[in-house]
Write an enzyme that holds these catalytic residues in place. Structure first.
Site, PDB file in Angstrom:
ATOM      1  N   ASP A  83     120.094  35.604  65.712  1.00 31.98           N
ATOM      2  CA  ASP A  83     120.610  36.117  66.978  1.00 31.98           C
ATOM      3  C   ASP A  83     121.176  37.513  66.782  1.00 31.98           C
ATOM      4  OD1 ASP A  83     121.516  36.393  69.550  1.00 31.98           O
ATOM      5  OD2 ASP A  83     123.156  34.954  69.371  1.00 31.98           O
TER       6      ASP A  83
ATOM      7  N   ASP B 180     118.005  41.700  72.636  1.00 29.08           N
ATOM      8  CA  ASP B 180     118.572  40.468  72.075  1.00 29.08           C
ATOM      9  C   ASP B 180     117.479  39.453  71.767  1.00 29.08           C
ATOM     10  OD1 ASP B 180     120.179  38.352  71.350  1.00 29.08           O
ATOM     11  OD2 ASP B 180     120.775  37.868  73.399  1.00 29.08           O
TER      12      ASP B 180
END
Length: 537
Positions: free
Chosen positions: A92, A293
């Site tokens: 992440d 992201d």
């Protein structure tokens, strides 16, 4: 940030490792991509693990890892503790903490063993484990959370055995997988709770400090949706995996910040390239901060930009699905949705921006004319209060995250390239090999109001109004007594139509008693970010 969307068949990335040398350089993680069999597992409690072979980069000072794409999430196979305990963690870039599941977590103690495939860490079995405190807590955009203990331990990824890395061990969580956050230390959970004085050195910091790489920088190559390989490369750039030049974009700052905390860059506009190669700018002068992201599956943009993209592919909005839909047959059209960043344009092909809508039992949704339904992987950012470009954008870009110089470098990806040309990232302002400075992209100062205010894009009326599509591609069809249908309302000028599950009702017709559940995961929902939508009333 974790915001995930799945339409039953989605994809996950699982990471394996490569040995690093004692001379600082790169740590590489190669990607292996596999699809989940439809309906083979519970979408949230069971995800397949894939053992992947180690692969050397052939370049000193680099660490590369194999990733496996499954359920639109990207995972790393890592080893934690001494002796090492093998775990699977979701990568992440939108968060900065590494946390692992503990056997004490009641969620993992259910009879179905939901954490069995991702792995459980047992601190008492590690001789290098050292507990720090019990005040770890983090929550994500999809409604998942974790809390537990901070600790030090050895963390092995890509053959780089990082000593005394601060991790968290979750004794309470509502999700099966742990997280490997690789963002700025200023975005660590403890900083938001207790202030910057509690900031600690995370994985990119210690990879540099322990001389595995030279700079806090890594490149991401996710490859296309159907690809079998890709990579994340700490401390290096693979010049064979992109075309043109890498262009550096300054990372946007929040008001009052002297250093960034998240990977926001400024999106200047949106357009498309038509089948004849002509380029059409639909949205200009956006000046929109967007978060790059890989922990988010789809893209979330202001309503004006969303409508422009939907119009370009002649998609119409379906209130029950909560997304724009269009026939999957247009994914074969040689056209793209283009994102402008001041000096660099990233083109996302139609077969990447549109994704098949498949039920939890594995059936492809179809329009009543038999054409398969695809979801437009762009949604409104109104519920999030922030714009995000997730995996369906990032697969078309080669992205270098440079935490030392506070820049992100972008280039157009080269899909399915098997050759490598890896060079180590150096130090200083010119650390990224061959990168040029953006010609017209300036950093924005972000404020709470800027991230949550409504935005209406300036939509151009010049040029073609939409991508040229085959005349046979429509969003309508005659109804059928042997299919379950639902109406599709449109926010554009297109007429409403109906969608069906082909063959769902059987040859004997449908009396309305059968209901088909389609699992659709959306941003910011409470139960694992997922809701069930029933069709066929």
């Amino acid at each position: 940030m974790r915001v995930q969307l799945s339409a039953a068949i989605t994809a996950i990335l699982v990471v394996s490792s490569t040995a690093a040398t004692t001379d600082p350089g790169t740590v590489k993680f190669d990607i292996v991509r596999q699809k989940r069999l439809p309906g083979s597992t519970n979408l949230f409690k069971h995800r397949h693990r894939h053992r992947l072979a180690k692969r050397a980069t052939g370049v000193s000072n680099t660490v590369q890892e194999i990733l496996d794409n499954y359920d639109y999430l990207y995972y790393a196979n890592v080893s934690v503790g001494t002796p090492g305990q093998n775990l699977r963690l979701q990568i992440d870039t939108g968060s900065s903490d590494i946390w692992v599941q503990s056997g004490e977590n009641s969620f993992c103690q259910e009879s179905s063993n939901p954490c069995n495939e991702t792995g459980i860490f047992e601190p008492q079995d590690s001789s290098t484990f050292s507990r720090i405190s019990d005040n770890f807590y983090i929550a994500y955009g999809d409604g998942s959370y974790a809390k537990g203990d901070y600790a030090y331990d050895t963390f092995d990824i890509g053959g780089a055995a990082v000593k005394n890395l601060t991790i968290a061990v979750a004794t309470d969580a509502n999700t099966t997988e742990g997280i490997m956050g690789i963002g700025y230390p200023t975005n660590e959970a403890i900083v938001s709770s207790y202030g910057s004085s509690y900031q600690y050195k995370n994985l990119p910091d210690l990879l540099v400090e322990q001389r595995f790489i030279r700079s806090r920088a890594y490149s991401l190559w996710l490859n296309d949706l159907e690809a079998s390989t890709g990579s994340i490369l700490f401390g290096g750039v693979d010049r064979a995996k992109y075309s043109g030049n890498l262009v550096e974009l300054p990372i946007d700052l929040y008001t009052g910040e002297s250093q960034p905390s998240e990977f926001f860059v400024t999106l200047d506009g949106v357009g498309y390239t038509n089948t004849d190669g002509s380029r059409n700018e639909m949205v200009s002068n956006m000046g929109e901060p967007v978060l790059l992201d890989c922990g988010t599956s789809f893209n979330y943009l202001p309503n004006g930009a969303l409508r422009a993209i939907a119009n370009a592919v002649s998609a119409t909005y379906n209130a029950r699905l909560g997304y724009y839909v269009q026939s999957c047959t247009i994914t074969s059209v040689n056209a793209s949705i283009d994102f402008y960043f001041g000096g660099v344009t990233i083109k996302v092909p139609l077969n990447e921006i549109l994704y098949p809508a498949v039920t939890s039992s594995g059936r492809q949704l179809t329009f009543t004319n038999g054409q398969p339904v695809c979801l437009l992987t762009v949604a409104s950012n109104s519920d999030l209060g922030v714009s995000i470009l997730g995996d369906t954008f990032l697969r078309s870009a080669y992205v270098v995250y440079d935490l030392d110089n506070n820049v992100i470098s972008l280039a157009q990806t080269v899909f399915n390239e098997t050759k490598s040309d890896i060079v180590a990232i150096g130090t200083g302002a010119t650390a990224i090999p061959g990168a040029t400075t953006a010609s017209s992209n300036t950093p924005l100062t972000l404020s709470a109001s800027a991230l949550t205010s409504a935005f209406e894009a300036e939509v151009s009326t010049t040029g073609s109004s939409a991508i040229s599509l085959p005349l046979s591609v429509t969003a309508s069809g005659s109804d059928s007594a042997t299919t379950e249908t639902f109406s599709r309302t449109s926010s554009s000028s297109l007429s409403s139509s109906s969608v069906s599950l082909s063959g769902a009702a059987g040859s004997g017709g449908n009396n309305g008693s059968n209901r088909v559940l389609l699992t659709v995961c959306v941003a910011i929902t409470v139960a694992f970010g997922c809701r069930l939508v029933a069709f066929g009333l």
